[in-house]
Design an enzyme around this catalytic site. Structure first.
Site, PDB file in Angstrom:
ATOM      1  CB  SER A 150      38.786  11.513  -7.554  1.00 51.06           C
ATOM      2  OG  SER A 150      39.246  11.627  -6.343  1.00 51.06           O
ATOM      3  CE1 TYR A 164      41.386  15.229  -9.971  1.00 49.30           C
ATOM      4  CE2 TYR A 164      40.811  14.930  -7.770  1.00 49.30           C
ATOM      5  CZ  TYR A 164      41.325  14.474  -8.818  1.00 49.30           C
ATOM      6  OH  TYR A 164      41.508  13.104  -8.928  1.00 49.30           O
TER       7      TYR A 164
HETATM    8  N1  LIG Z   1      46.575   8.788  -8.955  1.00 44.52           N
HETATM    9  C1  LIG Z   1      45.782   9.122  -8.275  1.00 44.52           C
HETATM   10  O1  LIG Z   1      45.938   9.007  -6.953  1.00 44.52           O
HETATM   11  C2  LIG Z   1      44.092   9.424  -8.622  1.00 44.52           C
HETATM   12  C3  LIG Z   1      43.311   9.489  -7.634  1.00 44.52           C
HETATM   13  C4  LIG Z   1      42.041   9.749  -7.823  1.00 44.52           C
HETATM   14  C5  LIG Z   1      41.648   9.806  -9.183  1.00 44.52           C
HETATM   15  N2  LIG Z   1      42.680   9.874 -10.307  1.00 44.52           N
HETATM   16  C6  LIG Z   1      42.093   9.971 -11.552  1.00 44.52           C
HETATM   17  O2  LIG Z   1      42.578   8.893 -12.448  1.00 44.52           O
HETATM   18  C7  LIG Z   1      42.716   9.360 -13.859  1.00 44.52           C
HETATM   19  C8  LIG Z   1      44.047   9.144 -14.244  1.00 44.52           C
HETATM   20  O3  LIG Z   1      45.416   9.644 -13.217  1.00 44.52           O
HETATM   21  P1  LIG Z   1      46.775   9.116 -13.256  1.00 44.52           P
HETATM   22  O4  LIG Z   1      46.865   9.168 -11.480  1.00 44.52           O
HETATM   23  O5  LIG Z   1      46.862   8.033 -13.960  1.00 44.52           O
HETATM   24  O6  LIG Z   1      47.430  10.237 -13.859  1.00 44.52           O
HETATM   25  P2  LIG Z   1      48.745  10.503 -14.637  1.00 44.52           P
HETATM   26  O7  LIG Z   1      49.679   9.293 -14.764  1.00 44.52           O
HETATM   27  O8  LIG Z   1      49.195  11.865 -14.665  1.00 44.52           O
HETATM   28  O9  LIG Z   1      47.955  10.419 -16.100  1.00 44.52           O
HETATM   29  C9  LIG Z   1      47.184  11.330 -16.717  1.00 44.52           C
HETATM   30  C10 LIG Z   1      46.699  10.742 -18.223  1.00 44.52           C
HETATM   31  O10 LIG Z   1      45.730  12.026 -18.627  1.00 44.52           O
HETATM   32  C11 LIG Z   1      46.314  12.230 -19.682  1.00 44.52           C
HETATM   33  N3  LIG Z   1      46.269  13.654 -20.160  1.00 44.52           N
HETATM   34  C12 LIG Z   1      46.405  14.734 -19.227  1.00 44.52           C
HETATM   35  N4  LIG Z   1      46.328  15.876 -19.757  1.00 44.52           N
HETATM   36  C13 LIG Z   1      45.745  15.615 -21.182  1.00 44.52           C
HETATM   37  C14 LIG Z   1      45.343  16.442 -22.384  1.00 44.52           C
HETATM   38  N5  LIG Z   1      45.492  17.597 -22.209  1.00 44.52           N
HETATM   39  N6  LIG Z   1      44.816  15.562 -23.321  1.00 44.52           N
HETATM   40  C15 LIG Z   1      44.820  14.325 -23.369  1.00 44.52           C
HETATM   41  N7  LIG Z   1      45.438  13.537 -22.238  1.00 44.52           N
HETATM   42  C16 LIG Z   1      45.879  14.187 -21.126  1.00 44.52           C
HETATM   43  C17 LIG Z   1      47.609  12.002 -20.056  1.00 44.52           C
HETATM   44  O11 LIG Z   1      48.361  11.908 -21.083  1.00 44.52           O
HETATM   45  P3  LIG Z   1      49.812  12.508 -21.676  1.00 44.52           P
HETATM   46  O12 LIG Z   1      50.610  12.404 -20.489  1.00 44.52           O
HETATM   47  O13 LIG Z   1      50.043  11.605 -22.664  1.00 44.52           O
HETATM   48  O14 LIG Z   1      49.622  14.000 -22.046  1.00 44.52           O
HETATM   49  C18 LIG Z   1      47.957  10.771 -19.017  1.00 44.52           C
HETATM   50  O15 LIG Z   1      47.847   9.661 -19.871  1.00 44.52           O
HETATM   51  C19 LIG Z   1      42.653  10.941 -13.845  1.00 44.52           C
HETATM   52  O16 LIG Z   1      41.351  10.877 -14.066  1.00 44.52           O
HETATM   53  C20 LIG Z   1      42.647  11.356 -12.267  1.00 44.52           C
HETATM   54  O17 LIG Z   1      41.704  12.250 -11.853  1.00 44.52           O
HETATM   55  C21 LIG Z   1      43.791   9.540  -9.818  1.00 44.52           C
END
Ligand SMILES: NC(=O)c1ccc[n+]([C@@H]2O[C@H](COP(=O)([O-])OP(=O)(O)OC[C@H]3O[C@@H](n4cnc5c(N)ncnc54)[C@H](OP(=O)(O)O)[C@@H]3O)[C@@H](O)[C@H]2O)c1
Length: 255
Positions: A150, A164
């Site tokens: 991130s 985080y």
């Molecule tokens: N969105 C942003 O703005 C942003 C910015 C910077 C970095 N990121 C990074 O990008 C990555 C994906 O984020 P996203 O935005 O796509 O979030 P998201 O839509 O909330 O997706 C998160 C994913 O992680 C899985 N997950 C969460 N808790 C879990 C657990 N206990 N065990 C197994 N799987 C788990 C969820 O699976 P389930 O729903 O099936 O439990 C989901 O598939 C993360 O590492 C996040 O830190 C995101």
């Protein structure tokens, strides 16, 4: 080069039921990889992703595991060799460590539970899955590990996100260290660092979001597909000279 640079490759995308992970899974499948679509609690979401990949002519299956539990990564590893009818037993060519979570509290209110949950999910699971991948990839002499960091792995741009932030700084450090360990064996390890990515159905209008958009120079949030493009490039054979790098995809936020 083939229009399907990952044809015949076996890829695991963690958190592929979510916004960014689902876009990554679809993109890698479009490049020809057989993609194991991991989910935590969102089985239905993962099944939808698999259906969409298959409808587009790609190859995908689901695998569930709670990666915040200490035994979660082992439960996921146990599913690797049986996936796709055992076609890839002993192998894993591309690992995208994307599953992740967030906690929002100022330090006086931060809890041990959040600390453990986030470090287990964002860091420990990544470590355990990457170790398994490293064993398989170094045997094969080729592999790609791509971690989802991130921009909060570069700086603390807002209060309340210290845990985080700590996990994402760890992601960058591990990426660099592992690149040294694995580069000589044909395996690259890189880190993609998104800024705020538009999620559905997350609202993206209103004063808070308008303020956040102004942190970027392009004046908008990113799209999951734009992160998937960066991952697909790093996963491709073309990116073999990029190792230990953090690719920030943030619309200019951290410029
Ligand atoms: N969105 C942003 O703005 C942003 C910015 C910077 C970095 N990121 C990074 O990008 C990555 C994906 O984020 P996203 O935005 O796509 O979030 P998201 O839509 O909330 O997706 C998160 C994913 O992680 C899985 N997950 C969460 N808790 C879990 C657990 N206990 N065990 C197994 N799987 C788990 C969820 O699976 P389930 O729903 O099936 O439990 C989901 O598939 C993360 O590492 C996040 O830190 C995101």
């Amino acid at each position: 080069m083939s229009s399907q640079p990952l044809a015949g490759k076996f890829a695991l995308v963690t958190g592929a039921s979510g916004s960014i992970g689902s876009a990554v899974a679809k993109r890698l499948a479009g490049d020809g990889a057989s993609v194991l679509v991991h989910y935590g609690s969102g089985r239905e979401g993962a099944e939808t992703v698999v259906r969409e990949i298959r409808q587009a002519g790609g190859d995908a299956e689901t695998a569930g595991a709670d990666l915040a539990r200490p035994d979660g990564p082992a439960a996921l590893v146990a599913q690797l060799d049986g996936a796709f009818g055992g076609r890839f037993a002993g192998r894993l060519d591309v690992l995208v460590n994307n599953a992740g979570g967030i906690a929002m509290d100022l330090l006086p209110d931060a809890t041990d539970e959040d600390f453990d949950r986030l470090f287990n999910l964002n860091v420990r699971a990544m470590f355990q899955l990457s170790r398994e991948a490293a064993r398989r990839m170094t045997k094969a002499g080729w592999g790609r590990i791509i971690n989802m960091g991130s921009i909060f792995g570069e700086g603390a741009y807002a209060p309340g996100l210290s845990i985080y932030c700590g996990t994402k700084f760890a992601v960058q450090g591990l990426t660099r260290g592992w690149s040294r360990d694995l580069g000589p064996k044909g395996v690259t390890v890189n880190n993609v660092q998104p800024a705020v990515i538009q999620k559905e159905p997350q609202p993206t209008d209103g004063p808070t979001f308008e303020a956040m958009k102004r942190f970027t120079s392009v004046g908008r949030f990113g799209k999951p597909e734009e992160i998937a493009e960066a991952v697909a490039f790093l996963a491709s054979p073309k990116a073999g000279f990029i190792n230990g790098e953090s690719l920030t995809v943030d619309g200019g936020w951290s410029a």
